[in-house]
Design an enzyme around this catalytic site. Structure first.
Site, PDB file in Angstrom:
ATOM      1  N   ASP A   1      55.604  75.066   2.746  1.00 47.41           N
ATOM      2  CA  ASP A   1      54.390  75.902   2.750  1.00 47.41           C
ATOM      3  C   ASP A   1      54.399  76.746   4.017  1.00 47.41           C
ATOM      4  O   ASP A   1      55.197  76.510   4.927  1.00 47.41           O
ATOM      5  CB  ASP A   1      53.132  75.019   2.698  1.00 47.41           C
ATOM      6  CG  ASP A   1      51.841  75.843   2.612  1.00 47.41           C
ATOM      7  OD1 ASP A   1      51.829  76.838   1.868  1.00 47.41           O
ATOM      8  OD2 ASP A   1      50.869  75.521   3.311  1.00 47.41           O
ATOM      9  N   SER A   2      53.449  77.696   4.080  1.00 47.75           N
ATOM     10  CA  SER A   2      53.300  78.493   5.298  1.00 47.75           C
ATOM     11  C   SER A   2      52.736  77.642   6.438  1.00 47.75           C
ATOM     12  O   SER A   2      52.968  77.928   7.606  1.00 47.75           O
ATOM     13  CB  SER A   2      52.355  79.669   5.033  1.00 47.75           C
ATOM     14  OG  SER A   2      51.075  79.173   4.639  1.00 47.75           O
TER      15      SER A   2
ATOM     16  N   HIS B   1      46.032  75.274   0.414  1.00 47.26           N
ATOM     17  CA  HIS B   1      45.114  74.923   1.514  1.00 47.26           C
ATOM     18  C   HIS B   1      43.747  74.454   0.999  1.00 47.26           C
ATOM     19  O   HIS B   1      43.048  73.709   1.683  1.00 47.26           O
ATOM     20  CB  HIS B   1      44.893  76.135   2.437  1.00 47.26           C
ATOM     21  CG  HIS B   1      46.014  76.368   3.413  1.00 47.26           C
ATOM     22  ND1 HIS B   1      47.237  76.848   3.027  1.00 47.26           N
ATOM     23  CD2 HIS B   1      46.079  76.187   4.758  1.00 47.26           C
ATOM     24  CE1 HIS B   1      48.021  76.962   4.106  1.00 47.26           C
ATOM     25  NE2 HIS B   1      47.336  76.565   5.167  1.00 47.26           N
TER      26      HIS B   1
ATOM     27  N   GLU C   1      43.651  75.850   7.652  1.00 51.12           N
ATOM     28  CA  GLU C   1      44.811  75.785   8.541  1.00 51.12           C
ATOM     29  C   GLU C   1      44.409  75.271   9.924  1.00 51.12           C
ATOM     30  O   GLU C   1      45.187  74.598  10.606  1.00 51.12           O
ATOM     31  CB  GLU C   1      45.469  77.170   8.647  1.00 51.12           C
ATOM     32  CG  GLU C   1      46.709  77.230   9.509  1.00 51.12           C
ATOM     33  CD  GLU C   1      47.904  76.451   8.939  1.00 51.12           C
ATOM     34  OE1 GLU C   1      47.890  76.099   7.746  1.00 51.12           O
ATOM     35  OE2 GLU C   1      48.852  76.190   9.705  1.00 51.12           O
TER      36      GLU C   1
ATOM     37  N   CYS D   1      45.395  78.017  -4.074  1.00 48.69           N
ATOM     38  CA  CYS D   1      46.087  78.043  -2.772  1.00 48.69           C
ATOM     39  C   CYS D   1      46.097  76.601  -2.306  1.00 48.69           C
ATOM     40  O   CYS D   1      45.069  75.914  -2.372  1.00 48.69           O
ATOM     41  CB  CYS D   1      45.348  78.925  -1.777  1.00 48.69           C
ATOM     42  SG  CYS D   1      45.947  78.715  -0.082  1.00 48.69           S
TER      43      CYS D   1
ATOM     44  N   CYS E   1      53.368  75.956  -2.135  1.00 46.15           N
ATOM     45  CA  CYS E   1      52.674  77.171  -1.707  1.00 46.15           C
ATOM     46  C   CYS E   1      52.648  78.099  -2.914  1.00 46.15           C
ATOM     47  O   CYS E   1      53.712  78.418  -3.475  1.00 46.15           O
ATOM     48  CB  CYS E   1      53.451  77.817  -0.566  1.00 46.15           C
ATOM     49  SG  CYS E   1      52.850  79.445  -0.091  1.00 46.15           S
TER      50      CYS E   1
HETATM   51  N1  DGL Z   1      49.067  77.638   1.034  1.00 49.36           N
HETATM   52  C1  DGL Z   1      49.662  78.836   0.596  1.00 49.36           C
HETATM   53  C2  DGL Z   1      49.371  79.158  -0.841  1.00 49.36           C
HETATM   54  O1  DGL Z   1      49.206  78.257  -1.635  1.00 49.36           O
HETATM   55  C3  DGL Z   1      49.682  80.014   1.552  1.00 49.36           C
HETATM   56  C4  DGL Z   1      48.437  80.361   2.280  1.00 49.36           C
HETATM   57  C5  DGL Z   1      48.713  81.472   3.294  1.00 49.36           C
HETATM   58  O2  DGL Z   1      49.594  81.260   4.137  1.00 49.36           O
HETATM   59  O3  DGL Z   1      48.099  82.546   3.200  1.00 49.36           O
HETATM   60  O4  DGL Z   1      49.361  80.287  -1.257  1.00 49.36           O
END
Ligand code: DGL
Length: 269
Positions: free
Chosen positions: A10-11, A186, A152, A184, A73
């Site tokens: 993931d990011s 997150h 985050e 997402c 992600c």
């Molecule tokens: N958690 C990631 C996703 O599912 C990326 C969120 C991000 O870095 O903007 O898209």
């Protein structure tokens, strides 16, 4: 082969929500989490950049001898979609298709919302995949980048987050959706607040749950599931490992131990 690890990408801290589901379902598997905190957030970035970053991580997972990579992600899944079907040196599973299928199955009315990043929303991938399973579905999407930033930072509850969640969810509630995809990785970190704001009439779909089942099926089918009782966990970031460890410790029950920093050559073509 069964003892080789599963890699998660993931990011930032978001993919932990997917790894948590896999750890719950498959406690014997050895798991490696690697994230690209130095390029966070991915949502506003051009998808070719996200794809390039992801491919550097694939090299890392190959060096770690991963038997499978979970693209934990949504934005990276979109960016590398065409590669996930056998186009990589390590087999990989994305989160979007399992999430779309779960949403199509969960909705009674067919009115489905997708909260995601800018990149995922702009790609239209969720509406496309949901309608493949359910052609009558009416899918509405909203980018919710502020929630990515909060998660985050490990800020997942409290009045300020609740107000931001309420603002993000308002268009979905106006559309009368009965199902909301947490599109997402997150967002499941703040699931309790989202559920409270959405109310009992809205079913929340966390694609991480369906992805964990897809991972289990894949391992079974390949005869590569690890029969061990308790697998190992490793955490890596391109950013500050102390910061990652501190925030992840709040998001991952019991803490994540000590994350390590990885240096990847992002300029390499
Ligand atoms: N958690 C990631 C996703 O599912 C990326 C969120 C991000 O870095 O903007 O898209």
């Amino acid at each position: 082969m069964p003892g080789r690890p599963i890699g998660f990408f993931d990011s930032g801290e978001g993919g932990l929500t997917v790894m948590r589901e896999v750890a719950r379902l498959l406690p014997g598997e050895n798991l490696i989490y690697a994230c690209d905190t130095c390029h966070f957030p991915y949502g506003p970035r051009p998808l070719p950049d996200v794809r390039r970053f992801f491919l550097r991580f694939i090299n890392f997972f190959r060096e770690q001898e991963c038997k499978l990579v979970v693209v934990a992600c949504n934005t990276a899944t979109v960016a590398a979609l065409d590669l996930l079907d056998g186009g990589l040196p390590v087999p990989a599973v994305g989160v979007v298709r399992p999430g779309a299928r779960a949403a199509a199955a969960a909705s009674r009315s067919g009115r489905i919302g997708v909260a995601a990043t800018q990149g995922t929303v702009a790609s239209g991938i969720y509406p496309r995949f949901i309608r493949e399973c359910r052609p009558d579905a009416v899918v509405s999407q909203e980018p919710c980048p502020i929630l990515v930033i909060r998660a985050e930072a490990g800020v997942i509850s409290g009045p300020a987050v609740r107000a931001e969640v309420a603002r993000c969810l308002a268009p979905f509630l106006e559309q009368d959706v009965d199902t909301l995809v947490l599109g997402c990785t997150h967002f499941p970190h703040m699931r309790a607040v989202i559920a409270d704001v959405a109310g009992p009439g809205v079913t929340l779909v966390d694609p991480g749950v369906a992805t964990a089942m897809a991972v289990a099926e894949r391992l079974q089918a390949g005869g590569i599931a690890n029969p061990a009782a308790a697998g190992s966990r490793g955490f890596y970031t391109t950013g500050d490992p102390a910061h990652f460890t501190e925030v992840a410790g709040r998001l991952w029950p019991g803490g994540v131990g000590k994350a390590q920093q990885i240096q990847l050559d992002f300029d390499q073509e």
